[in-house]
Scaffold this motif. Structure first.
Motif, short mmCIF file in Angstrom:
data_model
loop_
_atom_site.label_atom_id
_atom_site.label_comp_id
_atom_site.label_asym_id
_atom_site.label_seq_id
_atom_site.Cartn_x
_atom_site.Cartn_y
_atom_site.Cartn_z
N GLY A 45 -7.35 -7.17 2.60
CA GLY A 45 -8.05 -6.69 3.79
C GLY A 45 -7.16 -5.84 4.69
N VAL A 46 -5.97 -5.53 4.20
CA VAL A 46 -5.03 -4.75 5.01
C VAL A 46 -5.61 -3.38 5.30
CG1 VAL A 46 -2.71 -3.76 5.16
CG2 VAL A 46 -3.04 -5.98 4.08
N CYS A 47 -5.52 -3.00 6.56
CA CYS A 47 -6.01 -1.72 7.03
C CYS A 47 -5.19 -1.33 8.25
CB CYS A 47 -7.50 -1.80 7.38
SG CYS A 47 -7.87 -2.99 8.69
N ILE A 71 -11.56 4.97 -2.15
CA ILE A 71 -11.11 3.78 -1.43
C ILE A 71 -9.76 4.12 -0.81
CG2 ILE A 71 -10.35 1.38 -1.67
CD1 ILE A 71 -13.40 1.80 -2.01
N ALA A 72 -9.65 3.95 0.50
CA ALA A 72 -8.38 4.23 1.20
C ALA A 72 -7.60 2.93 1.28
CB ALA A 72 -8.66 4.78 2.60
N LYS A 73 -6.70 2.75 0.33
CA LYS A 73 -5.93 1.51 0.29
C LYS A 73 -4.72 1.62 1.20
CE LYS A 73 -3.52 2.78 -3.98
NZ LYS A 73 -3.28 2.42 -5.37
N THR A 74 -4.40 0.51 1.84
CA THR A 74 -3.28 0.46 2.77
C THR A 74 -2.19 -0.42 2.18
OG1 THR A 74 -4.83 0.69 4.62
CG2 THR A 74 -2.61 -0.08 5.14
N LEU A 75 -1.02 0.17 2.00
CA LEU A 75 0.12 -0.51 1.40
C LEU A 75 1.14 -0.82 2.48
CD1 LEU A 75 0.45 1.87 -1.68
CD2 LEU A 75 -0.77 -0.31 -1.57
N VAL A 88 1.30 2.66 4.55
CA VAL A 88 0.93 3.94 3.96
C VAL A 88 -0.50 3.80 3.47
CG1 VAL A 88 1.38 5.61 2.14
CG2 VAL A 88 3.31 4.48 3.28
N VAL A 89 -1.37 4.64 3.99
CA VAL A 89 -2.77 4.66 3.57
C VAL A 89 -2.91 5.79 2.56
CG1 VAL A 89 -5.18 4.76 4.30
CG2 VAL A 89 -3.44 3.86 5.88
N THR A 90 -3.41 5.46 1.38
CA THR A 90 -3.50 6.44 0.31
C THR A 90 -4.82 6.30 -0.44
OG1 THR A 90 -2.32 7.35 -1.60
CG2 THR A 90 -2.32 4.97 -1.38
N ALA A 91 -5.14 7.31 -1.22
CA ALA A 91 -6.36 7.30 -2.03
C ALA A 91 -6.25 6.26 -3.14
CB ALA A 91 -6.61 8.68 -2.62
#
Length: 155
Positions: free
Chosen positions: A97-99, A43-47, A58-61
């Motif tokens: 839902g942040v991307c 899952i590429a979570k976006t912080l 920051v998109v991270t694993a």
């Protein structure tokens, strides 16, 4: 609705049909992995962060978290996440839902190197029950990446 904004964004590339929605919530790494049938780490979570006057994503694993020392070394300030109520007005997508797709102007997006170990990852698509599977090159390209960073560590 934010997912429509992401659909419109991907429509220009003929990719809107790749967005998947489910009835269950995919707002957390664990629920997203269960909903879309993948390992949580993919899952590429976006912080979302406030870095001085700048807003950065920051998109991270999914199995990673921000390493404050690395973050400060890279961005020159302490990692300060946006407050939940600030995220949607500032970024353009609500929490869960942040991307990096179809976001508001003036936001820099960085990809964490933790993503490079995968062929494909699953970022959200603007809502708490949507995602799109993308190759790493696609994520970088369509996510409007400002570059790769190493600012995370394992959870």
């Amino acid at each position: 609705m934010s997912i429509e904004r992401v659909r419109d964004y991907f429509r220009q590339y003929g990719m809107e049909g790749r967005i998947r929605e489910v009835d269950a919530s995919s707002a957390t790494v664990e629920t997203a992995a269960a909903a879309f049938g993948c390992e949580p780490k993919r899952i590429a979570k976006t912080l979302s962060f406030c870095a001085g006057e700048d807003i950065i994503l920051v998109v991270t694993a999914g199995d990673m978290k921000i390493d404050n020392k690395k973050y400060k070394s890279r961005f020159g300030c302490k990692a300060q996440m946006l407050k939940a109520e600030e995220v949607e007005p500032i970024v353009g997508h609500g929490v869960g839902g942040v991307c990096p797709f179809g976001i508001n102007d003036g936001i820099d997006v960085y990809m964490d190197v933790s993503l490079k170990r995968f062929d494909t990852v699953f970022p959200a698509a603007g809502s708490s029950n949507s995602m799109i599977e993308l190759g790493i090159d696609e994520l970088e390209q369509y996510g409007g990446s400002s570059g790769w960073v190493d600012v995370c560590r394992e959870r």
